[in-house]
Design a protein around this motif. Sequence first.
Motif, PDB file in Angstrom:
ATOM      1  N   PRO A 184      37.619  36.762  40.691  1.00 17.99           N
ATOM      2  CA  PRO A 184      37.738  37.845  41.825  1.00 17.99           C
ATOM      3  C   PRO A 184      37.092  37.225  43.035  1.00 17.99           C
ATOM      4  N   ILE A 194      32.962  42.350  41.079  1.00 17.90           N
ATOM      5  CA  ILE A 194      33.099  43.357  40.241  1.00 17.90           C
ATOM      6  C   ILE A 194      32.407  43.692  39.904  1.00 17.90           C
ATOM      7  N   SER A 200      40.233  43.518  43.281  1.00 12.62           N
ATOM      8  CA  SER A 200      39.868  42.820  43.853  1.00 12.62           C
ATOM      9  C   SER A 200      40.615  42.070  45.532  1.00 12.62           C
TER      10      SER A 200
END
Lengths: 436, 436
Positions: free
Chosen positions: B117, B121, B413
């Motif tokens: 990401p 997250i 993301s």
Amino acid sequence: MIPKPSLDPERLLQELEQLATYSDTPKPAVTRVVFSPPDLEARAYLTRLCREAGLSLRADGLGNLFARWEGTAPELPAVATGSHYDAVPYAGMYDGTVGVLGGLEAIRSLQRAGFQPKRSIELILFTAEEPTRFGIGCLGSRGLAGALVPDSLRELTDSEGRSLEELRQIAGYTADLDEVLLPEGFYHSFVELHIEQGPTLEQEQVPIGIVTAIAAPASLRVTLEGRGGHAGTVLMPERRDALCAAAEIILGVEAFAKNSGSINTVATTGLCEVYPNAVNSVPSQVRLEIDVRDVDPQRRDGVIRSIIQGVEQVGTRRGIDYNVQIVNLDPPAKSGTEVLRALASACGEAGVKFKPMVSRAYHDTLFMARVCPTAMIFIPCRNGVSHRPDEYASPEDIARGTYILALALAHLSYAEDKPSEEKPGAPKDSPPIFID
Amino acid sequence: MIPKPSLDPERLLQELEQLATYSDTPKPAVTRVVFSPPDLEARAYLTRLCREAGLSLRADGLGNLFARWEGTAPELPAVATGSHYDAVPYAGMYDGTVGVLGGLEAIRSLQRAGFQPKRSIELILFTAEEPTRFGIGCLGSRGLAGALVPDSLRELTDSEGRSLEELRQIAGYTADLDEVLLPEGFYHSFVELHIEQGPTLEQEQVPIGIVTAIAAPASLRVTLEGRGGHAGTVLMPERRDALCAAAEIILGVEAFAKNSGSINTVATTGLCEVYPNAVNSVPSQVRLEIDVRDVDPQRRDGVIRSIIQGVEQVGTRRGIDYNVQIVNLDPPAKSGTEVLRALASACGEAGVKFKPMVSRAYHDTLFMARVCPTAMIFIPCRNGVSHRPDEYASPEDIARGTYILALALAHLSYAEDKPSEEKPGAPKDSPPIFID
């Protein structure tokens, strides 16, 4: 022939105070549910007092207690008095107990005065006049009168699923339930002393009420089952909300009583229980308990029919499954002429004003009226309040009622063998009692 | 750039089964009230799973848990998912938990696929979405969003009188309540996976719902006080029966919602408690809890005004004292355009049909919408049933929803720094919350 009863009002009040200490809630609230520890303590206390008064005791399988003052003609049907000493949650200290301890003091006041009864005089301490535990009032007197048959008694359970059978045995009442029913002609007459539980005597400033009839009580249990669901996601047209159906029925119960054509009709939805009872859930189930009374049983039964039809209509219209159970449907009781006469004479001798009146509350007398001629003595209670901690009857009124009771018992003890040609006040056969 | 998430649906189902064992009622009924032993067991279990997935954990003073998968740009606002794991009494095993364990599995499926990401997250495990213990829903997310200020939180008590303050400390959440409110711009976006709790997706055979708005919920608490008394002795014209007044209000609540002019208005009297609740006593007190929702807050508020006026009229006419308390009066939430776009793209990539829909049930997302742009993923549940032991979502639907969630989190993301010019979906300032 009949001496003036020699009352000890102070002792009577002390005993009422002592009895009030047997309670599951702190003073002044009295909670004494049948076969709970306070009820068993009260039984022990009352038994001791009866023994100290020289009375002989017997108990039946329901825990009804009978304290006998043997007369000179013990073979004759006895004269009886008595009441109950159980108390609904958060009740007061006078309902029932005034007739129990007043009955005992009436006997002692005659003993002190040197009175010798001809017919024996019995004090009956009834089991469970209140419906708190088993859902049906006057358990003990219903049993004595055959208004609840042994097979129905054996099916009774409390809300925790404990059976009357189990609880009575634990309490020490092991006698056969088949022997609870009184033999025919066992009693000559029965008189119950009780607080009015209504405001009339106080308002009219009359110290004694003589009850000429007891209104016919009935009660229904209604269960409703709709469909639950999330309060956010089930749209209004899709709902089958059991509480909305219950609301219509509650208002119907009120309207049918108001529109019966008589002020004497009363109907009450006293209990309403909702499942799951959460703010964000559509109610799926509701249980209602409904009380209907009237001095005229036909009019009362008309109201009951209207309620049942109303439940059917609401259930059908709303798609709600319903069940109506008649818990009790009792006939009214008319007092016996000779017993009324004895009470009126007693008031005359004592120089006390009285008012003939109807009892809308029911009492063990309602069922004793199936066994023998009966009547009741009412005394005033403050603001008509009962079943609350602030229930109150004055020492003077309690003493006065006890004095009238003592005189009446003495008179009835010497009454003729067949006191009157009249039949007991209510039909012997009772409608079926449904217990679930 | 975004790999296919590598889901382990079997593990997810096993974890759902395991989570369901933390319950105060036997299988299949799940009862898990905030800060009860099963809730604390569930917290320990979920914490362990998050640690095993390599996520870093923090807890706030309300017991909200945050499990973070650090991105390559940890300074950017994070993308979040999550839901609740408390359960109302006798509930099922999918409400909330699918979004909690599905959120965790979405993260793990991206880890397995080698995804890295950019924005971090986070999985949020909200405290007490259900109002069971403290009478107000979405306790945790309200706190995060400032819809319940710390002073209001400190006044909350459960029905046994135990305070949130005491209970959270015993559970180990001792952080300052003043630090629960999320700093502005803390999250970039939030997506919640949840069962529909309604029948639409199942009926229309669509596997995924994308929630574009959440209806505005409100709830009222009404207390009524009339005059009690004996059901036999208080004549009908003298009565001030609190349950009859309540019945009129219950029917009014239903009628006002039905007649609002829109199918989207729902109103429910979910709770009704009667005192003393005995068949032979006239009800003296009743407490009602009423839930009102609509996608249009103006229309909802019109219904609330009608209910309050109705209570006033019924109370005045019947001589019943009344009190109406607005427990909550929340604005609706509109989903964020870019979050919706990410969800639609995910469905497109996965080749899954979806339906844009309104949520009439409310969720933690309603309050997260005050913090950042949000949206929700719905999956079908059998017969629309929720809050019941027979609540059910199929393994395929759970896996499909989790897969869509994983794809959407991965897209978000890598979303631009300022995801859109739009403001969060609902106004920041909330109406006052009254707690008694």
